[in-house]
Design a protein around this motif. Structure first.
Motif, PDB file in Angstrom:
ATOM      1  N   PHE A 232       0.867  -1.170   0.000  1.00 29.39           N
ATOM      2  CA  PHE A 232       0.000   0.000   0.000  1.00 29.39           C
ATOM      3  C   PHE A 232       0.906   1.222   0.000  1.00 29.39           C
ATOM      4  O   PHE A 232       1.710   1.412   0.927  1.00 29.39           O
ATOM      5  CB  PHE A 232      -0.916   0.001   1.229  1.00 29.39           C
ATOM      6  N   LEU A 233       0.805   2.033  -1.043  1.00 31.11           N
ATOM      7  CA  LEU A 233       1.587   3.255  -1.130  1.00 31.11           C
ATOM      8  C   LEU A 233       0.823   4.336  -0.376  1.00 31.11           C
ATOM      9  O   LEU A 233      -0.324   4.652  -0.731  1.00 31.11           O
ATOM     10  CB  LEU A 233       1.795   3.661  -2.588  1.00 31.11           C
ATOM     11  N   ILE A 234       1.434   4.888   0.646  1.00 30.57           N
ATOM     12  CA  ILE A 234       0.770   5.883   1.492  1.00 30.57           C
ATOM     13  C   ILE A 234       1.532   7.198   1.390  1.00 30.57           C
ATOM     14  O   ILE A 234       2.673   7.305   1.847  1.00 30.57           O
ATOM     15  CB  ILE A 234       0.700   5.414   2.957  1.00 30.57           C
ATOM     16  N   MET A 235       0.914   8.176   0.742  1.00 29.56           N
ATOM     17  CA  MET A 235       1.555   9.481   0.571  1.00 29.56           C
ATOM     18  C   MET A 235       1.141  10.392   1.724  1.00 29.56           C
ATOM     19  O   MET A 235      -0.051  10.585   1.984  1.00 29.56           O
ATOM     20  CB  MET A 235       1.148  10.107  -0.763  1.00 29.56           C
ATOM     21  N   LEU A 236       2.135  10.928   2.408  1.00 27.91           N
ATOM     22  CA  LEU A 236       1.909  11.811   3.550  1.00 27.91           C
ATOM     23  C   LEU A 236       1.964  13.259   3.066  1.00 27.91           C
ATOM     24  O   LEU A 236       3.013  13.729   2.616  1.00 27.91           O
ATOM     25  CB  LEU A 236       2.960  11.554   4.630  1.00 27.91           C
ATOM     26  N   ALA A 237       0.825  13.966   3.154  1.00 26.10           N
ATOM     27  CA  ALA A 237       0.724  15.320   2.595  1.00 26.10           C
ATOM     28  C   ALA A 237      -0.062  16.216   3.535  1.00 26.10           C
ATOM     29  O   ALA A 237      -1.081  16.798   3.164  1.00 26.10           O
ATOM     30  CB  ALA A 237       0.068  15.267   1.212  1.00 26.10           C
ATOM     31  N   SER A 238       0.416  16.333   4.778  1.00 22.21           N
ATOM     32  CA  SER A 238      -0.331  17.094   5.786  1.00 22.21           C
ATOM     33  C   SER A 238       0.484  18.178   6.467  1.00 22.21           C
ATOM     34  O   SER A 238       0.011  18.798   7.414  1.00 22.21           O
ATOM     35  CB  SER A 238      -0.873  16.133   6.858  1.00 22.21           C
ATOM     36  N   GLY A 239       1.710  18.402   5.995  1.00 18.37           N
ATOM     37  CA  GLY A 239       2.580  19.347   6.688  1.00 18.37           C
ATOM     38  C   GLY A 239       2.075  20.774   6.658  1.00 18.37           C
ATOM     39  O   GLY A 239       1.304  21.172   5.774  1.00 18.37           O
ATOM     40  N   SER A 283      -4.072  13.702   3.963  1.00 17.81           N
ATOM     41  CA  SER A 283      -3.850  15.146   3.897  1.00 17.81           C
ATOM     42  C   SER A 283      -4.919  15.907   4.672  1.00 17.81           C
ATOM     43  O   SER A 283      -6.077  15.498   4.729  1.00 17.81           O
ATOM     44  CB  SER A 283      -3.840  15.624   2.440  1.00 17.81           C
ATOM     45  N   GLN A 284      -4.501  17.049   5.236  1.00 14.53           N
ATOM     46  CA  GLN A 284      -5.457  17.947   5.880  1.00 14.53           C
ATOM     47  C   GLN A 284      -6.070  18.914   4.865  1.00 14.53           C
ATOM     48  O   GLN A 284      -7.002  19.641   5.189  1.00 14.53           O
ATOM     49  CB  GLN A 284      -4.773  18.746   6.990  1.00 14.53           C
ATOM     50  N   TYR A 285      -5.543  18.871   3.614  1.00 15.07           N
ATOM     51  CA  TYR A 285      -5.958  19.842   2.613  1.00 15.07           C
ATOM     52  C   TYR A 285      -6.983  19.246   1.650  1.00 15.07           C
ATOM     53  O   TYR A 285      -6.710  18.230   0.985  1.00 15.07           O
ATOM     54  CB  TYR A 285      -4.746  20.357   1.837  1.00 15.07           C
ATOM     55  N   GLU A 286      -8.139  19.899   1.548  1.00 15.95           N
ATOM     56  CA  GLU A 286      -9.218  19.396   0.701  1.00 15.95           C
ATOM     57  C   GLU A 286      -8.786  19.338  -0.763  1.00 15.95           C
ATOM     58  O   GLU A 286      -9.117  18.387  -1.480  1.00 15.95           O
ATOM     59  CB  GLU A 286     -10.454  20.274   0.849  1.00 15.95           C
ATOM     60  N   ARG A 287      -8.042  20.341  -1.204  1.00 19.78           N
ATOM     61  CA  ARG A 287      -7.591  20.356  -2.608  1.00 19.78           C
ATOM     62  C   ARG A 287      -6.781  19.113  -2.934  1.00 19.78           C
ATOM     63  O   ARG A 287      -6.953  18.496  -3.990  1.00 19.78           O
ATOM     64  CB  ARG A 287      -6.763  21.618  -2.866  1.00 19.78           C
ATOM     65  N   ILE A 288      -5.891  18.722  -2.034  1.00 18.35           N
ATOM     66  CA  ILE A 288      -5.035  17.549  -2.274  1.00 18.35           C
ATOM     67  C   ILE A 288      -5.870  16.274  -2.230  1.00 18.35           C
ATOM     68  O   ILE A 288      -5.683  15.364  -3.049  1.00 18.35           O
ATOM     69  CB  ILE A 288      -3.888  17.515  -1.247  1.00 18.35           C
ATOM     70  N   ARG A 289      -6.820  16.196  -1.307  1.00 22.91           N
ATOM     71  CA  ARG A 289      -7.669  14.999  -1.224  1.00 22.91           C
ATOM     72  C   ARG A 289      -8.526  14.844  -2.478  1.00 22.91           C
ATOM     73  O   ARG A 289      -8.681  13.724  -2.999  1.00 22.91           O
ATOM     74  CB  ARG A 289      -8.557  15.058   0.025  1.00 22.91           C
ATOM     75  N   LYS A 290      -9.062  15.942  -2.982  1.00 20.09           N
ATOM     76  CA  LYS A 290      -9.864  15.871  -4.212  1.00 20.09           C
ATOM     77  C   LYS A 290      -9.013  15.418  -5.388  1.00 20.09           C
ATOM     78  O   LYS A 290      -9.454  14.620  -6.218  1.00 20.09           O
ATOM     79  CB  LYS A 290     -10.500  17.234  -4.504  1.00 20.09           C
ATOM     80  N   SER A 291      -7.795  15.921  -5.460  1.00 17.85           N
ATOM     81  CA  SER A 291      -6.883  15.509  -6.536  1.00 17.85           C
ATOM     82  C   SER A 291      -6.573  14.016  -6.434  1.00 17.85           C
ATOM     83  O   SER A 291      -6.527  13.302  -7.442  1.00 17.85           O
ATOM     84  CB  SER A 291      -5.597  16.328  -6.463  1.00 17.85           C
ATOM     85  N   ALA A 292      -6.389  13.536  -5.208  1.00 18.88           N
ATOM     86  CA  ALA A 292      -6.117  12.108  -5.006  1.00 18.88           C
ATOM     87  C   ALA A 292      -7.272  11.265  -5.518  1.00 18.88           C
ATOM     88  O   ALA A 292      -7.073  10.227  -6.169  1.00 18.88           O
ATOM     89  CB  ALA A 292      -5.874  11.827  -3.524  1.00 18.88           C
ATOM     90  N   GLU A 293      -8.486  11.688  -5.248  1.00 21.26           N
ATOM     91  CA  GLU A 293      -9.661  10.946  -5.705  1.00 21.26           C
ATOM     92  C   GLU A 293      -9.750  10.926  -7.226  1.00 21.26           C
ATOM     93  O   GLU A 293     -10.195   9.937  -7.825  1.00 21.26           O
ATOM     94  CB  GLU A 293     -10.921  11.557  -5.105  1.00 21.26           C
ATOM     95  N   GLU A 294      -9.318  11.998  -7.869  1.00 24.31           N
ATOM     96  CA  GLU A 294      -9.318  12.036  -9.332  1.00 24.31           C
ATOM     97  C   GLU A 294      -8.357  10.993  -9.926  1.00 24.31           C
ATOM     98  O   GLU A 294      -8.572  10.499 -11.033  1.00 24.31           O
ATOM     99  CB  GLU A 294      -8.943  13.441  -9.814  1.00 24.31           C
ATOM    100  N   ALA A 311       0.487  11.149  13.397  1.00 26.55           N
ATOM    101  CA  ALA A 311      -0.950  11.079  13.136  1.00 26.55           C
ATOM    102  C   ALA A 311      -1.220  10.672  11.695  1.00 26.55           C
ATOM    103  O   ALA A 311      -2.129   9.872  11.420  1.00 26.55           O
ATOM    104  CB  ALA A 311      -1.603  12.433  13.435  1.00 26.55           C
ATOM    105  N   SER A 312      -0.431  11.193  10.752  1.00 24.68           N
ATOM    106  CA  SER A 312      -0.592  10.832   9.341  1.00 24.68           C
ATOM    107  C   SER A 312      -0.292   9.356   9.119  1.00 24.68           C
ATOM    108  O   SER A 312      -0.994   8.657   8.386  1.00 24.68           O
ATOM    109  CB  SER A 312       0.328  11.684   8.467  1.00 24.68           C
ATOM    110  N   LYS A 315      -3.197   7.213  10.534  1.00 31.57           N
ATOM    111  CA  LYS A 315      -4.406   7.287   9.718  1.00 31.57           C
ATOM    112  C   LYS A 315      -4.226   6.516   8.406  1.00 31.57           C
ATOM    113  O   LYS A 315      -5.151   5.854   7.925  1.00 31.57           O
ATOM    114  CB  LYS A 315      -4.768   8.750   9.434  1.00 31.57           C
ATOM    115  N   GLY A 316      -3.047   6.580   7.828  1.00 38.94           N
ATOM    116  CA  GLY A 316      -2.794   5.845   6.592  1.00 38.94           C
ATOM    117  C   GLY A 316      -2.883   4.343   6.799  1.00 38.94           C
ATOM    118  O   GLY A 316      -3.509   3.624   6.027  1.00 38.94           O
ATOM    119  N   ILE A 317      -2.244   3.853   7.858  1.00 36.54           N
ATOM    120  CA  ILE A 317      -2.266   2.409   8.139  1.00 36.54           C
ATOM    121  C   ILE A 317      -3.684   1.931   8.409  1.00 36.54           C
ATOM    122  O   ILE A 317      -4.138   0.918   7.865  1.00 36.54           O
ATOM    123  CB  ILE A 317      -1.350   2.085   9.337  1.00 36.54           C
TER     124      ILE A 317
END
Length: 426
Positions: A232-239, A283-294, A311-312, A315-317
């Protein structure tokens, strides 16, 4: 095989696991603190498909400088056939030998057959060779020669039997083919009184050949099939990017936001590896989460980003973990590492898949960086992390269980705490 000379040069010939034996020996020698060079006198699998980096078409000076205690260097020449490389020329190998403590050479080809009888021009043994190891896989044992033997016509010449094609590969036939095919040649036209010669029976733990052969015999016991790992590739994007002066993850680099550069690469890896079970973006950022879903990734909202990177990770695991599924592995990728190559991520996954290790990481000159992989056996330790403490703490507790994948360039491990122009001024 006796005590090793000051600079041992091992040539592996035969069939059925040569490359695996080459790399296993090279890793063991490197584990003793030796500087180890791997090459071939014929062809060997491209380092990329071995989960490793290699020096291809490099000059002598570069190859010499790459020799570092405890490190395996694979060197050779590019071929049009992208999955194979040719080796160093013998003259070049002699030049670089002074910079290494040991050399391991793949000196024969078998087109993936488990057993081989050599042709007149085989094997290709360099004069500097001190040890010749003939590898034959006993997965061929008790199968018809026509199904398992490379250079079948040479086997016919030795056996001189009309019905040889359906002959079962018995210990007696194995011994005869090895003695007449390899050993008479290696102790005759290719002989060197100072060389040691031995036979490795790969995937073998029950048959006894000591009395049937004129050289020492080594048994590589049959191993259980390694566990198939699911990544499972887990990208951490919450900084919070406090030192960057703005959200660095949306900073434009290479004509796209920094986070999207990594998403593009993870999407490529997902398409090129059969072992990737899914991609998750935390991610804590909605823009990044929407892009991930795309991209078709699983998007996880990190409302606890103020608690730090732990915390990231948690949540990923928890998002990807499935009960009663064995072999889960969590590959953490950070979103501010835009120079990381997609090929390096793939090599890390493929190399870790073949390894028997529980942790994997990308490294450059002994500096361990990201991505980092953890087998599920470390899940509870990861879930116990607190604050701004990442998985490296778990890695450092278990250094004996770490597989390292060498990056191709130093910049691959670079992450950005400051804007690029500010980095350049520092």
């Amino acid at each position: 095989m006796g005590e090793l000379p000051e600079k041992p040069v091992f040539s592996f010939v035969g069939a059925g696991g040569k490359t695996t034996c080459v790399l296993k020996l090279a890793d063991e020698l490197a584990g003793l603190g030796m500087k180890v060079l791997v090459t071939t006198s014929t062809h060997i699998q491209h380092p990329f498909y071995l989960g490793r980096t290699g020096l291809l078409d490099a000059d002598t000076k570069t190859i010499k400088e790459a020799g570092v205690p405890g490190k395996v260097v694979i060197a050779g020449r590019k071929l049009e056939q992208e999955k194979k490389i040719a080796g160093l020329l013998e003259t070049q190998l002699e030049e670089v030998l002074e910079s290494y403590d040991a050399v391991v050479i793949e000196a024969d080809g078998a087109k993936h057959y488990p057993f081989k009888v050599p042709a007149e021009h085989e094997p290709v043994i360099y004069q500097i060779t001190t040890h010749i190891l003939i590898v034959e896989s006993m997965q061929a044992f008790n199968h018809p020669l026509s199904e398992v033997c490379f250079r079948l016509e040479k086997a016919q010449e030795i056996l001189n039997q009309a019905d040889f094609r359906e002959k079962q590969l018995t210990p007696e036939i194995v011994a005869k083919l090895l003695e007449k095919g390899y050993l008479e040649k290696l102790t005759g036209s290719l002989s060197n009184p100072k060389r040691k010669i031995g036979v490795i029976f790969n995937q073998q733990d029950s048959q006894t050949f000591e009395e049937k052969l004129s050289v020492p015999v080594i048994y590589e016991k049959k191993l259980e099939m390694p566990e198939k790992k699911k990544f499972f590739l887990i990208m951490l994007a919450s900084g919070f990017s406090r030192r960057f002066g703005g959200n660095k993850l949306i900073y434009s680099m290479e004509k796209m936001p920094m986070y999207q550069i990594l998403m593009e690469k993870l999407d490529w890896v997902r398409q090129h590896s059969e072992h990737v079970a899914g991609v998750c973006v935390v991610s804590q950022y909605e823009r990044i989460r929407k892009s991930a879903e795309e991209y078709g990734f699983l998007a996880v909202d990190n409302s606890d980003s103020s608690q730090g990177i732990s915390a990231s990770i948690k949540k990923g695991i928890r998002a990807v973990h499935k009960e009663n599924v064995k072999g889960e592995c969590y590959c953490f990728v950070v979103a501010d590492q835009p120079h990381l190559k997609q090929e390096t991520i793939l090599r890390l996954l493929e190399g870790f898949q073949r390894s028997e290790k529980g942790i994997g990481a990308v490294v450059w000159n002994e500096q361990i960086g990201n991505p980092v992989i953890f087998h599920e056996k470390y899940r509870e330790e990861l879930l116990e992390l607190e604050g701004d403490t990442g998985g490296k703490r778990v890695l450092k507790r278990h250094l004996e269980d770490v597989y390292l994948c060498e990056a191709e360039e130093k910049t691959e491990l670079k992450d950005y705490d400051y804007k690029p122009e500010e980095e350049a001024e520092k």
